[in-house]
Design an enzyme around this catalytic site. Structure first.
Site, PDB file in Angstrom:
ATOM      1  N   HIS A 277      10.877  15.000  33.748  1.00 48.52           N
ATOM      2  CA  HIS A 277      12.015  14.132  33.424  1.00 48.52           C
ATOM      3  C   HIS A 277      12.664  14.691  32.168  1.00 48.52           C
ATOM      4  O   HIS A 277      12.055  14.734  31.105  1.00 48.52           O
ATOM      5  CB  HIS A 277      11.573  12.692  33.206  1.00 48.52           C
ATOM      6  CG  HIS A 277      12.728  11.750  33.029  1.00 48.52           C
ATOM      7  ND1 HIS A 277      13.302  11.060  34.067  1.00 48.52           N
ATOM      8  CD2 HIS A 277      13.447  11.425  31.912  1.00 48.52           C
ATOM      9  CE1 HIS A 277      14.310  10.332  33.622  1.00 48.52           C
ATOM     10  NE2 HIS A 277      14.421  10.531  32.314  1.00 48.52           N
ATOM     11  N   CYS A 278      13.912  15.126  32.302  1.00 50.27           N
ATOM     12  CA  CYS A 278      14.613  15.772  31.191  1.00 50.27           C
ATOM     13  C   CYS A 278      15.331  14.718  30.350  1.00 50.27           C
ATOM     14  O   CYS A 278      16.220  14.020  30.868  1.00 50.27           O
ATOM     15  CB  CYS A 278      15.613  16.792  31.723  1.00 50.27           C
ATOM     16  SG  CYS A 278      16.561  17.609  30.424  1.00 50.27           S
ATOM     17  N   PRO A 279      14.986  14.570  29.072  1.00 50.33           N
ATOM     18  CA  PRO A 279      15.677  13.571  28.244  1.00 50.33           C
ATOM     19  C   PRO A 279      17.129  13.919  27.987  1.00 50.33           C
ATOM     20  O   PRO A 279      17.943  13.033  27.719  1.00 50.33           O
ATOM     21  CB  PRO A 279      14.853  13.581  26.945  1.00 50.33           C
ATOM     22  CG  PRO A 279      14.210  14.938  26.897  1.00 50.33           C
ATOM     23  CD  PRO A 279      13.944  15.301  28.321  1.00 50.33           C
TER      24      PRO A 279
END
Length: 431
Positions: A120-122
Site C-alpha cells: 500500500h503506497c502512502p
C-alpha cells in the site's frame, strides 16, 4: 474514490512537488544564462510532465481491485475453485469471509483482500496491485525521465554561473533567483535519486515476477530453512505439532518476457509507455501460471509454523497425548520434548501487550528454555525479530509485513489450512 484526510494530504503534497519542479523551473529558466529553453525543449519537457501527471492520477484513482463475491456453485465458470482444489493448502480470509486467491493479501488500509498485492503506497493513497502496478511503474518511469531532463537544464545553468563567478554580482542572477535555483537543484536531485532506486527495484520485481511482499516471504522462507536445518528439517508449530520445512522454489517466475507481459497486462511494448493503456482485469489476477519447478499441489507461501492456527488435534495412535513417538525417544525424553515445544509455543504466541522483553535468535531462545535464568537476564536481544512474536519477524531491511500495508492479524491468525470446498460452500450459504 474518496480519500481519507491524511491520504488526501499526501496526494496533495506529491502534486505540489510536481508543480514546483515542473512549472516554477520553467519560469526561472527564462531568466538564466545561457538562454531560455528552446521551443523543442519546452514541448518535450511538458509532454513528459503531462504523462507523469496522468500516470500519477491513474495510480491514485484506479481501483486496486477486490476478490469477486461469486457463489461457490458458480466458481466453475471462472475455474477458480478447480485450481484452488488442486492445492494442498487453501487460504481463507475471515475479514472478507471469502477464499483468498494466490498472491492476494488483506490490506489494513483498504480493508479488503487485494489481488497480487505489492504494497500500500502512502504517496498514491492506493494499493499497488495486479490492477494498478502498470500505472505505478509508468508513474515512476515518467517521474525519473522528467526530473532527469530538468536536471540537465539546471546543470547547464549552474555551469554558466560557476564560470562567471568572478564577474560583478549585478551580471548574475538575483538573490531570489539564487535561492530558487538552489531549492530546485536540491529537491530535484534528492527526489530523482530516491525514485531512480525505486524504479530499478520495481523493474527488477517485474522481470522476476515478484511483489515486495513476496520478496519478504522469500527471505522469511530462507530463514525458516536455516532454522529447520539445525533441528533436522522440522520446526515446532502450535499444539505440539511438528512442521517439515524444506526449500521451496518461488513458483511464479515464468521467464522475463512472460513475467513482463503479465505484470504490464499486455505484450504490446508501446502500451507499456502509454499513460492511457487499459488496466489489467481483476479476473487475470486471481490465478497465475506457474513454472512447474514444484509439485502443483504445493502452494505459496511455503509452510510457516507461526502461520498455523492453534487447534485441537487427535491424539497419536501410539503413546499418549502428551508424548511423541520416535525412533530415538524414550518415554521421558518424549515428555520433555513435548514440554519444550509447549513452552516455545507459548513464547511464540504471546501478544505485544503481554511480552516486554526483546527476543533472542530462535535457536538460542529454545536453548534458553532449559535455563530460565539466562532468558530472564538478557533483555537486549540480538536478532531482527521484534518483541511481538514470530509474526513480528523483520527482514534484512528491518521491514515487517505491516510496513507494506498488510493486515498482520488477517495474514497470521485468519488463515486456515486444508479447507474443503464443502466447508467454503457451507460458510457461503450461512452468511
Amino acid at each position: 474514490m474518496l480519500l481519507p484526510p491524511v491520504a488526501s494530504l499526501a496526494v496533495l503534497g506529491v502534486l505540489s512537488l510536481i508543480t514546483f519542479l515542473a512549472y516554477s523551473s520553467q519560469i526561472l529558466l527564462l531568466y538564466l544564462e545561457p538562454h531560455p529553453l528552446e521551443r523543442k525543449q519546452i514541448i518535450i519537457f511538458n509532454v513528459l510532465v503531462f504523462c507523469l501527471l496522468l500516470s500519477y492520477i491513474r495510480s491514485v484513482r484506479t481501483n486496486a481491485g477486490q476478490i469477486p463475491s461469486v457463489d461457490q456453485h458458480e466458481d466453475d465458470s471462472t475455474g477458480i475453485s478447480q485450481k484452488l482444489a488442486s492445492k494442498s493448502r487453501q487460504r481463507w480470509c475471515r475479514r472478507c469471509e471469502a477464499v483468498k486467491p494466490p498472491r492476494a493479501h488483506h490490506c489494513k488500509v483498504c480493508k479488503r483482500c487485494i489481488p497480487k498485492m505489492d504494497h500500500h503506497c502512502p504517496w498514491t493513497a492506493n494499493c499497488v496491485s495486479h490492477v494498478t502496478f502498470p500505472h505505478f511503474i509508468r508513474f515512476l518511469f515518467y517521474a525519473v525521465a522528467t526530473m532527469s531532463y530538468l536536471e540537465y537544464f539546471l546543470y547547464i545553468r549552474c555551469a554558466v554561473i560557476w564560470g562567471n563567478k568572478d564577474l560583478p554580482s549585478y551580471f548574475g542572477p538575483t538573490i531570489v533567483q539564487y535561492v530558487h535555483l538552489f531549492l530546485l537543484i536540491s529537491v530535484n536531485s534528492l527526489t530523482l535519486f530516491v525514485l531512480t532506486i525505486l524504479l530499478i527495484r520495481n523493474i527488477w520485481c517485474l522481470t522476476v515476477n515478484t511483489t515486495t511482499i513476496e520478496g519478504w516471504e522469500i527471505e522469511r522462507h530462507s530463514t525458516l530453512v536455516r532454522r529447520a536445518r539445525h533441528f533436522g528439517g522440522f520446526l515446532d508449530g502450535p499444539d505440539g505439532i511438528r512442521v517439515r520445512i524444506k526449500r521451496q522454489e518461488f513458483p511464479y517466475d515464468i521467464g522475463i518476457w512472460a513475467n513482463t507481459k503479465q505484470g504490464m497486462g499486455t505484450g504490446n511494448i508501446l502500451a507499456w509507455f502509454w499513460p492511457l493503456s487499459a488496466s489489467p482485469s481483476i479476473e487475470s489476477g486471481l490465478t497465475f501460471e506457474e513454472n512447474g519447478f514444484e509439485d502443483p499441489s504445493i502452494s505459496w507461501p511455503p509452510p510457516d509454523p507461526d502461520r498455523l492456527q492453534c487447534k485441537s488435534i487427535p491424539a497419536p495412535r501410539h503413546g499418549s497425548g502428551f508424548t511423541q513417538d520416535g525412533p530415538d525417544y524414550s518415554a521421558e525424553e518424549s515428555k520433555k520434548a513435548f514440554k519444550l515445544r509447549q513452552e516455545a509455543d507459548m513464547l511464540r504466541w504471546q501478544r505485544p501487550e503481554d511480552q516486554v522483553q526483546r527476543r533472542k535468535p530462535y535457536v538460542k531462545r529454545l536453548e534458553a528454555l532449559q535455563e530460565p535464568s539466562e532468558w530472564s537476564s538478557d533483555a537486549a536481544g540480538d536478532d531482527q525479530t521484534s518483541d511481538s512474536g514470530e509474526e513480528g519477524w523483520r527482514n534484512s531491511e528491518g521491514e515487517r509485513l505491516r510496513d507494506f500495508g498488510v493486515d498482520e492479524d488477517a495474514e497470521f491468525y485468519d488463515e486456515e489450512d486444508n479447507i474443503p470446498l464443502s466447508e467454503l460452500i457451507a460458510r457461503r450459504k450461512g452468511r
